[in-house]
Design a protein around this motif. Structure first.
Motif, PDB file in Angstrom:
ATOM      1  N   ASP A  77       0.837  -1.221   0.000  1.00 37.46           N
ATOM      2  CA  ASP A  77       0.000   0.000   0.000  1.00 37.46           C
ATOM      3  C   ASP A  77       0.864   1.260   0.000  1.00 37.46           C
ATOM      4  N   LEU A  78       1.932   1.266   0.806  1.00 37.23           N
ATOM      5  CA  LEU A  78       2.801   2.441   0.863  1.00 37.23           C
ATOM      6  C   LEU A  78       3.563   2.614  -0.452  1.00 37.23           C
ATOM      7  N   THR A  79       3.993   1.511  -1.045  1.00 37.63           N
ATOM      8  CA  THR A  79       4.699   1.585  -2.334  1.00 37.63           C
ATOM      9  C   THR A  79       3.805   2.189  -3.395  1.00 37.63           C
ATOM     10  N   GLU A  80       2.551   1.785  -3.414  1.00 36.26           N
ATOM     11  CA  GLU A  80       1.611   2.344  -4.390  1.00 36.26           C
ATOM     12  C   GLU A  80       1.424   3.852  -4.155  1.00 36.26           C
ATOM     13  N   LYS A  81       1.383   4.251  -2.896  1.00 34.87           N
ATOM     14  CA  LYS A  81       1.170   5.673  -2.560  1.00 34.87           C
ATOM     15  C   LYS A  81       2.377   6.527  -2.942  1.00 34.87           C
ATOM     16  N   LEU A  82       3.586   5.999  -2.698  1.00 32.64           N
ATOM     17  CA  LEU A  82       4.801   6.771  -2.975  1.00 32.64           C
ATOM     18  C   LEU A  82       5.310   6.557  -4.394  1.00 32.64           C
ATOM     19  N   GLY A  83       4.872   5.458  -5.021  1.00 37.75           N
ATOM     20  CA  GLY A  83       5.291   5.148  -6.381  1.00 37.75           C
ATOM     21  C   GLY A  83       4.094   5.105  -7.310  1.00 37.75           C
ATOM     22  N   ILE A  84       3.854   3.931  -7.898  1.00 32.42           N
ATOM     23  CA  ILE A  84       2.749   3.803  -8.842  1.00 32.42           C
ATOM     24  C   ILE A  84       2.314   2.338  -8.880  1.00 32.42           C
ATOM     25  N   ARG A  85       1.080   2.130  -9.276  1.00 32.19           N
ATOM     26  CA  ARG A  85       0.582   0.763  -9.399  1.00 32.19           C
ATOM     27  C   ARG A  85       0.711   0.320 -10.856  1.00 32.19           C
ATOM     28  N   LEU A  86       1.342  -0.835 -11.062  1.00 32.50           N
ATOM     29  CA  LEU A  86       1.523  -1.358 -12.420  1.00 32.50           C
ATOM     30  C   LEU A  86       0.267  -2.051 -12.912  1.00 32.50           C
ATOM     31  N   ASP A  87      -0.322  -2.875 -12.039  1.00 32.92           N
ATOM     32  CA  ASP A  87      -1.567  -3.583 -12.357  1.00 32.92           C
ATOM     33  C   ASP A  87      -2.207  -4.018 -11.036  1.00 32.92           C
ATOM     34  N   LYS A  88      -3.184  -4.887 -11.091  1.00 29.33           N
ATOM     35  CA  LYS A  88      -3.913  -5.278  -9.881  1.00 29.33           C
ATOM     36  C   LYS A  88      -3.008  -5.949  -8.845  1.00 29.33           C
ATOM     37  N   LYS A  89      -1.936  -6.593  -9.297  1.00 29.12           N
ATOM     38  CA  LYS A  89      -1.127  -7.398  -8.388  1.00 29.12           C
ATOM     39  C   LYS A  89       0.232  -6.783  -8.064  1.00 29.12           C
ATOM     40  N   THR A  90       0.587  -5.697  -8.726  1.00 33.10           N
ATOM     41  CA  THR A  90       1.961  -5.198  -8.602  1.00 33.10           C
ATOM     42  C   THR A  90       2.005  -3.687  -8.419  1.00 33.10           C
TER      43      THR A  90
END
Length: 253
Positions: free
Chosen positions: A49-62
């Motif tokens: 969750d923190l990685t998605e917030k500080l970075g970006i979401r590639l797809d549903k799983k990554t």
């Protein structure tokens, strides 16, 4: 649960890749060979969750952790490490170094394993060392909070850069998909100029001039052995990119 820790100034953690903020990458362009690390984090991981917030979401799983780095081979010590194993740039050292051994790209409740010294490190974790972590909390979180704020402040730039690159370079998505399938996730090292083009009000020619000198120096010191081939290729590619930047800048004068 509590953990004890004290730095013994062994210098063992001052080797190889060093994550940097964008600001630190710019400030130390005359000191470190720079690159950008894209790392995959799978859904279900503590840092997802923190990685998605500080970075970006590639797809549903990554999710993608995207970080400027000082791009040094693991056997190369930080150029700012003195002969006495002390930092020679203590007053201006990167926020990542100040937060060590903790890391602000992980939740505060997920720091305990970072206090276990790696093989060969001489960190003091014995009963005479101070307690620094208790029940999922860092007892003095000043540096941790500062680093987290920096990561949050630069997230919009990181996300704009990542979205642009994923759209303009379709092969990158395929590479990341392949890396994401690895059990522990994977990493890709990319050039840094595309990221810096998303940063407002910086002099890229000035940056390129400083960075080119660093790349030339480390290429001259890189051993001619196969283990360094990937580094050599990336340094040569990076130097060519800096040279093109400088030629382009001269053409605008």
């Amino acid at each position: 649960m509590e953990r004890r820790f004290a730095c013994t100034v062994c210098g063992k953690c001052c080797y190889g890749w060093l994550p940097l903020s964008i600001s630190d990458a710019l400030s130390h362009a005359h000191r470190f060979p720079l690159a950008v690390l894209w790392g995959t984090v799978r859904q279900g991981a503590k840092a997802f969750d923190l990685t998605e917030k500080l970075g970006i979401r590639l797809d549903k799983k990554t999710a993608l952790r995207i970080t400027p780095i000082a791009y040094l081979p693991p056997s190369f010590q930080c150029p700012a490490l003195g002969e006495d194993m002390r930092c020679t740039i203590h007053e201006e050292k990167p926020v990542r170094c100040r937060t060590m051994p903790f890391s602000a790209d992980r939740e505060m409740s997920d720091q305990a394993d970072l206090l276990i010294p790696r093989s060969g490190w001489l960190c003091n974790t014995q009963p005479d060392a101070p307690v620094v972590y208790r029940d999922g909390n860092i007892l003095d979180a000043t540096d941790f909070n500062r680093e987290r704020q920096v990561l949050q402040d630069q997230a919009t730039t990181i996300q704009s850069y990542a979205a642009f690159l994923l759209k303009s370079a379709p092969s990158l998505k395929a590479q990341l998909d392949k890396q994401a399938k690895r059990p522990a996730g994977g990493q890709i090292v990319l050039k840094i100029l595309p990221l810096l083009r998303k940063v407002a009000d910086i002099d890229l020619a000035y940056f390129a001039a400083r960075q080119a000198l660093v790349l030339k120096d480390i290429l001259a010191r890189l051993p001619e052995t196969p283990e360094f081939n990937e580094y050599r290729k990336n340094y040569v590619d990076g130097l060519e990119e800096m040279d093109r930047m400088l030629i382009s800048a001269k053409g605008t004068i």
